[in-house]
Write a protein that holds these residues in place. Structure first.
Motif, PDB file in Angstrom:
ATOM      1  N   ILE A   1       3.165   2.344 -13.776  1.00 45.13           N
ATOM      2  CA  ILE A   1       3.712   1.831 -12.513  1.00 45.13           C
ATOM      3  C   ILE A   1       3.944   2.975 -11.532  1.00 45.13           C
ATOM      4  O   ILE A   1       3.612   2.867 -10.342  1.00 45.13           O
ATOM      5  CB  ILE A   1       5.019   1.053 -12.766  1.00 45.13           C
ATOM      6  CG1 ILE A   1       4.728  -0.195 -13.611  1.00 45.13           C
ATOM      7  CG2 ILE A   1       5.672   0.658 -11.441  1.00 45.13           C
ATOM      8  CD1 ILE A   1       5.969  -0.994 -13.976  1.00 45.13           C
ATOM      9  N   ALA A   2       4.496   4.077 -12.013  1.00 43.48           N
ATOM     10  CA  ALA A   2       4.715   5.236 -11.144  1.00 43.48           C
ATOM     11  C   ALA A   2       3.387   5.791 -10.639  1.00 43.48           C
ATOM     12  O   ALA A   2       3.276   6.218  -9.481  1.00 43.48           O
ATOM     13  CB  ALA A   2       5.489   6.316 -11.891  1.00 43.48           C
TER      14      ALA A   2
ATOM     15  N   TRP B   1      -7.283   2.567  -8.061  1.00 49.92           N
ATOM     16  CA  TRP B   1      -7.141   2.735  -9.501  1.00 49.92           C
ATOM     17  C   TRP B   1      -8.419   3.193 -10.202  1.00 49.92           C
ATOM     18  O   TRP B   1      -8.373   3.655 -11.345  1.00 49.92           O
ATOM     19  CB  TRP B   1      -6.668   1.424 -10.139  1.00 49.92           C
ATOM     20  CG  TRP B   1      -5.180   1.358 -10.292  1.00 49.92           C
ATOM     21  CD1 TRP B   1      -4.286   0.684  -9.521  1.00 49.92           C
ATOM     22  CD2 TRP B   1      -4.397   2.016 -11.302  1.00 49.92           C
ATOM     23  NE1 TRP B   1      -3.002   0.873  -9.969  1.00 49.92           N
ATOM     24  CE2 TRP B   1      -3.037   1.687 -11.063  1.00 49.92           C
ATOM     25  CE3 TRP B   1      -4.700   2.853 -12.369  1.00 49.92           C
ATOM     26  CZ2 TRP B   1      -2.001   2.163 -11.861  1.00 49.92           C
ATOM     27  CZ3 TRP B   1      -3.663   3.325 -13.167  1.00 49.92           C
ATOM     28  CH2 TRP B   1      -2.335   2.985 -12.909  1.00 49.92           C
ATOM     29  N   MET B   2      -9.574   3.059  -9.558  1.00 49.22           N
ATOM     30  CA  MET B   2     -10.832   3.308 -10.261  1.00 49.22           C
ATOM     31  C   MET B   2     -10.944   4.700 -10.886  1.00 49.22           C
ATOM     32  O   MET B   2     -11.319   4.820 -12.067  1.00 49.22           O
ATOM     33  CB  MET B   2     -12.020   3.045  -9.330  1.00 49.22           C
ATOM     34  CG  MET B   2     -12.344   1.573  -9.144  1.00 49.22           C
ATOM     35  SD  MET B   2     -12.630   0.672 -10.697  1.00 49.22           S
ATOM     36  CE  MET B   2     -14.177   1.412 -11.228  1.00 49.22           C
TER      37      MET B   2
ATOM     38  N   GLY C   1      -0.012  -6.223   1.245  1.00 50.45           N
ATOM     39  CA  GLY C   1      -0.852  -6.523   0.089  1.00 50.45           C
ATOM     40  C   GLY C   1      -1.341  -5.263  -0.593  1.00 50.45           C
ATOM     41  O   GLY C   1      -1.331  -5.147  -1.820  1.00 50.45           O
ATOM     42  N   GLY C   2      -1.771  -4.288   0.226  1.00 49.29           N
ATOM     43  CA  GLY C   2      -2.235  -3.026  -0.332  1.00 49.29           C
ATOM     44  C   GLY C   2      -1.132  -2.234  -1.004  1.00 49.29           C
ATOM     45  O   GLY C   2      -1.377  -1.496  -1.961  1.00 49.29           O
ATOM     46  N   PHE C   3       0.102  -2.372  -0.520  1.00 51.22           N
ATOM     47  CA  PHE C   3       1.255  -1.673  -1.099  1.00 51.22           C
ATOM     48  C   PHE C   3       1.625  -2.249  -2.464  1.00 51.22           C
ATOM     49  O   PHE C   3       1.907  -1.518  -3.419  1.00 51.22           O
ATOM     50  CB  PHE C   3       2.440  -1.786  -0.136  1.00 51.22           C
ATOM     51  CG  PHE C   3       3.748  -1.317  -0.704  1.00 51.22           C
ATOM     52  CD1 PHE C   3       4.009   0.036  -0.857  1.00 51.22           C
ATOM     53  CD2 PHE C   3       4.721  -2.228  -1.088  1.00 51.22           C
ATOM     54  CE1 PHE C   3       5.221   0.477  -1.378  1.00 51.22           C
ATOM     55  CE2 PHE C   3       5.935  -1.800  -1.603  1.00 51.22           C
ATOM     56  CZ  PHE C   3       6.183  -0.446  -1.750  1.00 51.22           C
ATOM     57  N   ILE C   4       1.602  -3.565  -2.571  1.00 53.98           N
ATOM     58  CA  ILE C   4       2.032  -4.228  -3.800  1.00 53.98           C
ATOM     59  C   ILE C   4       1.014  -4.064  -4.923  1.00 53.98           C
ATOM     60  O   ILE C   4       1.373  -3.826  -6.085  1.00 53.98           O
ATOM     61  CB  ILE C   4       2.284  -5.728  -3.530  1.00 53.98           C
ATOM     62  CG1 ILE C   4       3.483  -5.907  -2.592  1.00 53.98           C
ATOM     63  CG2 ILE C   4       2.505  -6.490  -4.834  1.00 53.98           C
ATOM     64  CD1 ILE C   4       3.658  -7.333  -2.107  1.00 53.98           C
TER      65      ILE C   4
ATOM     66  N   GLY D   1      -0.641  -1.380 -12.078  1.00 51.84           N
ATOM     67  CA  GLY D   1       0.019  -0.472 -13.015  1.00 51.84           C
ATOM     68  C   GLY D   1       0.918  -1.215 -13.981  1.00 51.84           C
ATOM     69  O   GLY D   1       0.946  -0.919 -15.184  1.00 51.84           O
ATOM     70  N   GLY D   2       1.658  -2.203 -13.465  1.00 57.82           N
ATOM     71  CA  GLY D   2       2.520  -3.004 -14.335  1.00 57.82           C
ATOM     72  C   GLY D   2       1.725  -3.789 -15.359  1.00 57.82           C
ATOM     73  O   GLY D   2       2.122  -3.890 -16.530  1.00 57.82           O
TER      74      GLY D   2
END
Length: 434
Positions: free
Chosen positions: A33-34, A255-256, A369-372, A378-379
């Motif tokens: 998540i971090a 994330w890729m 949306g991009g922030f969440i 990650g979660g």
């Protein structure tokens, strides 16, 4: 081209986080998540910058606010070179994100107000394509800089656009439509005639004040106008589509590199595949503009969401089974085609007096949306889900984006001049089609 280069630098400063996430995660001992939040910090700042930029640009002009924003994000990217803690990194990226978030909607607004009617969709998406070229540049830079000089040097490189912001102050013209909306007719006329003189077949004698129509200002405040009865349904539709498409593009792209590294790929392969994804994303953005001008804005958006769904499904099933190169190429193209396809609609929905505010609000909602999404991914990974499972979950918002487009965005704006769409400023019929 001036605005395009600004977007290249903007894209670089945003995306460089994705290519340094693995090293920062290892150095600071971060969980999933971090790690996702490393990308979200920039987007948090972009929420603020995007929102404020529209109000300021509609009041003080597109040019000055955009140039100040370029210098702001460049100046505040450099301190990341010196940070040693997660909290310090967060503060630096939030602050630089304010400038990054301001440049994007202002660039699109400025280009749309200079673009010829018949190619406006292509011009708008081409502007954002330059941002994706910055994503590619970030990947290429990281491939060379990180192994040789460490991840911090990438942020020192990110400070160079400050000089470009200074240059833009002297060479970039103000929006003609904005000048006219503020009653600054002579300044607008000077810019129009300068452009006319640069054409292959200029109008003899140039243009006169009599050939310029000054727009009637929208009543009420800028934000209030966006949610007035006249615009409410369109505004809600645009916001929902922007939220879902930005969540997909930013979440997956950020994330890729990390996911590929954790899946056993080398640093070079991880960066290379993600750069390929961004490179094909540029192609997807170009196609989005061409398709919008040829097929229409709404039909092109439907096609984009369908193709993106197929690409995500292909990657989920086959990507981690040995077909990562075609999966990254297909997903990069399709996701960014979907991300860019609503762009012309968001510009064409509002008149000059509230256009920058409208675009900034769309960008702000999209950034939520991009922030969440990076933290949500990650979660999911921290809870034991695989990235393939995450990709399957991505199909739901794609379906929602298509539904929002169908139900809430009804007006097709292909081939219609901004002036005719909104009762806006016009500088003769000839300039609308040049």
């Amino acid at each position: 081209m001036l605005v395009g280069l600004a977007m290249v630098f903007d894209g670089f400063d945003y995306m460089i986080v994705s290519f340094t996430m693995p090293q920062i995660t290892e150095e600071m001992q971060l969980g999933f998540i971090a790690t996702g939040s490393l990308a979200s910090f920039s987007l948090l700042g972009m929420l603020v910058g995007g929102f404020l930029s529209g109000y300021l640009a509609d009041r003080y002009g597109r040019k000055h606010v955009m140039n100040a924003s370029i210098m702001l994000y460049a100046l505040l990217t450099v301190p990341v070179f010196f940070v040693t803690t997660y909290d310090a990194f967060a503060v630096c990226r939030i602050m630089s994100g304010i400038g990054i978030g301001a440049v994007i909607p202002l660039s699109v607004t400025l280009v749309s107000e200079f673009a010829p009617t018949r190619h406006r969709g292509a011009y708008i998406t081409a502007t954002k394509t330059f941002m994706m070229a910055g994503w590619v540049l970030a990947g290429l830079t990281a491939m060379f800089v990180v192994p040789n000089f460490g991840w911090r040097m990438c942020y020192l490189v990110g400070g160079f656009p400050f000089l470009y912001g200074v240059l833009m102050h002297f060479v970039m013209p103000e929006s003609v439509q904005w000048l006219l909306s503020k009653g600054r007719t002579q300044e607008a006329l000077g810019i129009v005639n300068a452009i006319n003189a640069s054409l292959d077949a200029p109008k003899e004698g140039g243009y006169t004040v009599d050939e310029i129509e000054v727009p009637n200002a929208e009543g009420g405040g800028q934000l209030r106008a966006l949610v007035s009865k006249k615009y409410l349904k369109t505004t809600v539709g645009i916001w929902l589509v922007a939220f879902t498409t930005c969540a997909l593009s930013y979440g997956l792209t950020n994330w890729m590199p990390t996911v590929l590294l954790q899946s056993g790929y080398s640093v070079g392969a991880s960066y290379g595949y993600t750069t390929l994804m961004n490179l094909l994303g540029c192609a997807g953005a170009v196609v989005a503009g061409l398709a919008a001008d040829r097929l229409g804005r709404i039909r092109s958006a439907y096609m984009a969401f369908l193709l993106a769904g197929l690409a995500v499904a292909f990657t989920a099933v086959f990507g981690f089974g040995g077909l990562m190169i075609p999966a990254c190429a297909l997903m990069g193209f399709a996701i960014n085609y979907a991300y860019m396809s609503p762009a012309p609609i968001t510009i064409e929905a509002y008149p000059t007096e509230i256009r920058a505010t409208g675009q900034a609000c769309v960008t702000t909602v999209a950034r939520i949306g991009g922030f969440i999404t990076p933290m949500a991914i990650g979660g999911a990974l921290e809870s034991g889900s695989t990235f393939s499972t995450v990709l399957v979950g991505v199909l739901v918002p794609l379906c929602l984006a298509a539904l929002f487009t169908k139900l809430l965005i009804k007006t097709e704006t292909k081939g219609v001049a901004l002036e005719d769409l909104c009762g806006d400023t016009t500088v003769s019929n000839r300039t609308a089609n040049e």
